[in-house]
Design a protein around this motif. Sequence first.
Motif, short mmCIF file in Angstrom:
data_model
loop_
_atom_site.label_atom_id
_atom_site.label_comp_id
_atom_site.label_asym_id
_atom_site.label_seq_id
_atom_site.Cartn_x
_atom_site.Cartn_y
_atom_site.Cartn_z
N UNK A 56 16.40 3.98 18.27
CA UNK A 56 15.38 4.28 18.61
C UNK A 56 14.32 4.66 17.83
N UNK A 57 15.91 5.81 16.63
CA UNK A 57 15.30 6.57 15.31
C UNK A 57 14.92 5.50 14.43
N UNK A 58 15.94 4.74 14.66
CA UNK A 58 15.31 3.63 13.25
C UNK A 58 14.14 3.32 13.65
N UNK A 59 13.97 2.53 14.51
CA UNK A 59 12.68 1.46 14.90
C UNK A 59 11.02 2.29 14.65
N UNK A 60 11.75 3.76 15.02
CA UNK A 60 10.52 4.57 14.96
C UNK A 60 10.08 4.59 13.25
N UNK A 61 10.99 4.96 12.71
CA UNK A 61 11.09 5.11 10.95
C UNK A 61 10.37 3.26 10.61
N UNK A 62 11.16 2.24 10.94
CA UNK A 62 11.00 0.83 10.94
C UNK A 62 9.13 0.96 11.06
N UNK A 63 8.74 1.65 11.81
CA UNK A 63 7.29 1.31 12.67
C UNK A 63 6.16 2.41 11.74
N UNK A 64 7.09 3.81 11.62
CA UNK A 64 6.41 3.99 10.42
C UNK A 64 5.42 3.13 8.71
N UNK A 65 7.52 3.03 8.90
CA UNK A 65 7.02 2.37 7.09
C UNK A 65 6.08 0.58 7.71
N UNK A 66 5.86 0.10 8.07
CA UNK A 66 4.81 -1.28 8.98
C UNK A 66 3.75 -0.79 8.28
N UNK A 80 0.48 -1.08 -0.66
CA UNK A 80 -0.02 -0.09 0.11
C UNK A 80 0.41 1.13 -0.34
N UNK A 81 2.06 1.03 -0.27
CA UNK A 81 2.52 2.31 -0.19
C UNK A 81 2.71 3.58 -1.26
N UNK A 82 2.12 2.74 -2.36
CA UNK A 82 1.94 3.67 -2.92
C UNK A 82 1.12 5.13 -3.17
N UNK A 83 0.30 4.80 -1.90
CA UNK A 83 -0.92 5.47 -1.63
C UNK A 83 -0.36 6.96 -0.65
N UNK A 84 0.21 5.90 -0.23
CA UNK A 84 0.88 7.06 0.88
C UNK A 84 2.38 7.94 -0.11
N UNK A 85 2.36 7.75 -0.91
CA UNK A 85 3.85 8.24 -1.72
C UNK A 85 3.83 9.87 -1.38
N UNK A 86 2.86 10.37 -0.92
CA UNK A 86 3.21 11.82 -0.57
C UNK A 86 3.20 12.04 1.69
N UNK A 87 2.67 11.09 1.88
CA UNK A 87 3.60 11.45 3.47
C UNK A 87 4.78 11.10 2.94
N UNK A 88 4.70 9.35 2.86
CA UNK A 88 6.60 9.23 2.50
C UNK A 88 7.23 10.80 2.28
N UNK A 89 6.97 11.12 1.32
CA UNK A 89 7.54 12.41 0.83
C UNK A 89 7.87 13.59 1.38
N UNK A 90 6.79 13.35 2.82
CA UNK A 90 6.94 15.02 3.94
C UNK A 90 8.00 14.59 4.89
N UNK A 91 8.01 13.00 5.27
CA UNK A 91 9.13 12.31 6.71
C UNK A 91 10.25 12.88 6.04
N UNK A 92 10.74 12.24 4.84
CA UNK A 92 12.08 12.45 3.75
C UNK A 92 12.41 14.04 4.06
N UNK A 93 11.55 14.68 3.61
CA UNK A 93 11.58 15.72 3.14
C UNK A 93 12.05 16.52 4.45
#
Length: 296
Positions: free
Chosen positions: A46-56, A1-14
């Motif tokens: 901790x940052x990596x785990x938060x990022x992993x949870x975000x991806x899940x 479902x990642x393609x449904x959230x491309x704007x969220x992913x872009x916002x987090x990366x930005x």
Amino acid sequence: MLHLHRWKILAVATLANLVLLANLAAGDPKGLEEIAWLDIAGEGGAALLAFLWLGLILNSRPSGRVTNYLVAGLTGIFIAYWQDVLDEVIRLPEAVVWDHWVESGAMPLGMVLLTLGIYHWQREQLAINEQLRRRERIFREHRSFDRLTNLTSAPYLRRQLAMELGEAGRAVTLMMLDVNRFDHVRRQLGPRDADRLLQELAELLLLNLRQDDLLCRYAGDRFAVVLPGTGEREATLLGGELIAAVDHFAFKTRQGETHLQRLDVGLATARGDEPDALIERANQDLEARRQQPAPA
């Protein structure tokens, strides 16, 4: 479902990159001897785990309010830990105070938003649980679910039968349902439409069963229904209703054509059987009924 959230992913990366650039612009890298590697391991982990949870979350949920709360909360927690990591490798002048605001502000805000998301997620789960009651009953284990129909599988069926048969004095009937000539249907419709037909038949059968009945996908195009507290006469009436429901179901192919389908039903009422013996008798009754000539 990642393609449904491309704007969220872009916002987090930005946002993460903006924080990095702001630190690089305002400060200077520390020497290796100044870096507290244990702190980096803890805060970076901790940052990596938060990022992993975000991806899940993004890979498993559709868009909506609950997803937005969860994503916003985890993003705040990730950014706070990300700033902690950057503080360990970049020396900022004492006049710079915005880094403390990033750390101390993003974390509690993220926790509040995550809590809101979990609260609404819990309410959502209660509604979903009510819809899933006929699918799962007592056990909950993702490996017990059939991936095509989201019904429970044959091993789960045997466990439920063992529980029902262990209750003395309670009638139990097992119903076997088979899609008529499904091999021919698969060749006629193609694999994609045939799989979709099974999915929609599963939903149709669920809608026509009682609250305490359990529908499983036994194998291939064969379904099984556990009917607790049900004798043969009542089960026969229910089987007739399921046949009628499928007879009146007009399945639409991807080309928009209508396909009609028939259902074969076999029954076995428990007589001190073990689960496998009851399943065998229900399958035998199904095969015997299939050999009977169709009514004129």
